[in-house]
Design an enzyme around this catalytic site. Structure first.
Site, PDB file in Angstrom:
ATOM      1  N   ILE A   1      58.967  42.985  75.649  1.00 35.53           N
ATOM      2  CA  ILE A   1      57.773  42.153  75.530  1.00 35.53           C
ATOM      3  C   ILE A   1      56.527  42.927  75.942  1.00 35.53           C
ATOM      4  CG2 ILE A   1      56.684  40.129  76.592  1.00 35.53           C
ATOM      5  CD1 ILE A   1      60.110  39.491  76.489  1.00 35.53           C
ATOM      6  N   ASP A   2      56.631  43.754  76.979  1.00 39.42           N
ATOM      7  CA  ASP A   2      55.487  44.503  77.490  1.00 39.42           C
ATOM      8  C   ASP A   2      54.980  45.497  76.457  1.00 39.42           C
ATOM      9  OD1 ASP A   2      53.696  44.706  79.553  1.00 39.42           O
ATOM     10  OD2 ASP A   2      54.965  45.924  80.843  1.00 39.42           O
TER      11      ASP A   2
END
Length: 515
Positions: A258-259
């Protein structure tokens, strides 16, 4: 040298027979774990992806219990070499630790009576699970620990070193190997090309490099090629979510994160690419995938959804660092920043994340940094995101963060925080000033409207005065985090990209058009 079992041909050099007999004191890790369905407690998907990839092959190693001759003593690995695996006293039965200690004793007893057919089937299933997750470059998850244990497990299951799976795995480890000047070799834990590229793109754009600069367009092309458009392990919890994320490494299609996805979208938005349709499609897929990976509490973890069970950390064999992937302030902040840049600041999902971030602020005014050291990273991530999402710079949370940053600035004008801050808040933001951590603090102050403040000017002066003639900064300290306190990472570009981003925003007064 071939693998051999205890008792076959005598004790291995460096290992006394008595110590081999104490293997029964090691935590039990049954391969039958692979058969637990995803809804069952302590199934493999309750573990963070890095732990899951390591635990599955370790179940095979635990079942086989191979012995490998060592050409040197192993005494230094233990606090007490005479008793390398001391028996722990049982905690109270009513406690989780006590319950799991007794469960481990039950599993040791089960090992003696486990149906051979069931155990064989479990190991075969684990072997297939491992092979199915090997990446195109031969590695597993783009990180070294699961790669090593996966090859050990497969070798124990009968894969010889000439097998294509094993050959590709060994070749991938060679690509992780650095050779020192003295001829010794070191194996990197992982490589971070996607993360490095998106952060460098943001830094260059924010420093004023034109959005259509050929090198930024080339970087965007490479990032577009790295987008993952097939399901991975995350699909177990989100089976109907379309793929579209980015991973951290060169090859890690099973585990986009996600990052990276949030930061890649932020980077792509800073580039004026000639193929607008391709850019818009990639960004749309990335935004949709990130939104689909939001956890129930409104925040985001790094790799999985709702990976928040407290049970895995209590297992006796989970003593090697973090094994779950709960939402964190830094990852959530990066997603909020990305959503705001995409015009989704008012979206209910963004507002839930903002509320979660506000609730996570420490009494001091800082935020905990899960993937960077530590409160400086968390605060440097959270403040810009909250302001971009619509919080006024006069909001009490922003003012508390500014006051905290001002209070922990070092005498030389920079900011620093060492790894001991993970051991207790008494070490918050205490340490020698570093370029990357000063960059994080400045990014927060600038977002909070503190461009003309004394703290910001002193921070900028520190960066200007410590920059080398070639434009780089020195940073002899670890500022990246794998597992808080247990595993630290030295990102060689951090000392360049974050000071450059902060100085660019300071000199230009705002983020570039399109950001």
């Amino acid at each position: 040298m071939r693998l051999r079992r205890p008792g076959a041909g005598g004790p291995a050099p460096g290992l006394a027979c008595g110590r081999l007999r104490r293997r029964h004191r090691l935590p039990e890790l049954p391969p039958e774990l692979i058969f637990l369905p995803p809804w069952a407690p302590l199934n493999i998907y309750d573990f963070g992806c890095w732990a899951r990839q390591t635990i599955v092959p370790l179940t095979v190693v635990s079942a086989k219990r191979p012995v490998r001759p060592a050409p040197f003593p192993l005494d230094e690995l233990h606090t007490d070499p005479a008793d390398p695996a001391p028996r722990a006293r049982f905690a109270p039965l009513a406690s989780w630790n006590g319950a799991f200690q007794r469960l481990d004793r039950v599993l040791h007893a089960y090992r003696k009576v486990a149906p051979r057919a069931l155990r064989k089937a479990a190991m075969a299933t684990a072997g297939r699970w491992i092979v199915e997750r090997q990446e195109n470059d031969g590695c597993w998850g783009g990180i070294q620990p699961p790669a090593v244990y996966s090859m050990i497990a497969l070798h124990l299951l009968g894969y010889d070193l000439g097998h294509p799976v094993m050959r590709a795995g060994l070749e991938s480890l060679d690509r992780f190997t650095l050779t020192r000047e003295d001829g010794s070799r070191m194996v990197e834990a992982c490589q971070s090309p996607v993360w490095d590229t998106c952060l460098a793109t943001i830094a260059l754009a924010d420093a004023g490099v034109p959005a259509d600069h050929p090198q930024l367009v080339r970087a965007a092309d490479w990032m577009l090629d790295e987008q993952i458009e097939r399901p991975g392990d995350w699909s177990v919890r989100r089976p109907h979510l379309a793929p579209g994320g980015w991973a951290f490494e060169f090859h890690n299609d099973n585990y986009p994160d996600i990052d990276d996805t949030a930061e890649v979208v932020l980077a792509l938005r800073r580039v004026r690419h000639p193929d607008t349709a391709r850019m818009e499609r990639a960004i749309s897929l990335g935004v949709r995938w990130n939104l689909g990976m939001q956890s129930k509490n409104g925040a985001w973890g790094a790799f999985d959804v709702d990976n928040t069970s407290s049970l895995p950390n209590r297992l006796p064999f989970c003593d090697f660092g973090e094994v779950v992937d709960p939402p964190s302030a830094d990852v959530t902040a990066h997603v909020v920043e990305m959503l705001a840049a995409e015009g989704l600041a008012a979206d209910p999902r963004t507002r839930r994340a903002v509320d979660w971030l506000l609730a996570e602020q420490e009494p001091s005014g800082a935020w905990f940094g899960r993937w960077g050291v530590n409160y400086l990273y968390g605060t440097g991530s959270a403040v810009p995101a909250l302001v971009d999402a619509g919080l006024p710079t006069t909001h009490p949370a922003i003012r508390r963060a500014v006051a905290w940053l001002e209070s922990v600035q070092n005498d030389d004008g920079g900011w620093g925080e060492d790894l001991r801050s993970y051991r207790g808040q008494g070490r918050m933001a205490r340490g020698a000033s570093t370029a990357s951590q000063t960059g994080w603090a400045l990014m927060a102050l600038l977002a909070a409207g503190e461009r003309e403040s004394r703290a910001a000017r002193r921070g900028v002066t520190f960066l200007a005065e410590t920059q080398h003639e070639d434009g780089s900064w020195e940073e002899p300290y670890y500022t990246g985090t794998g597992f808080p306190w247990d595993f630290s990472i030295n990102y060689h570009l951090y000392r360049q990209v974050f000071p450059l981003t902060a100085l660019g925003r300071y000199t230009r007064g705002a983020a570039p058009e399109g950001a």
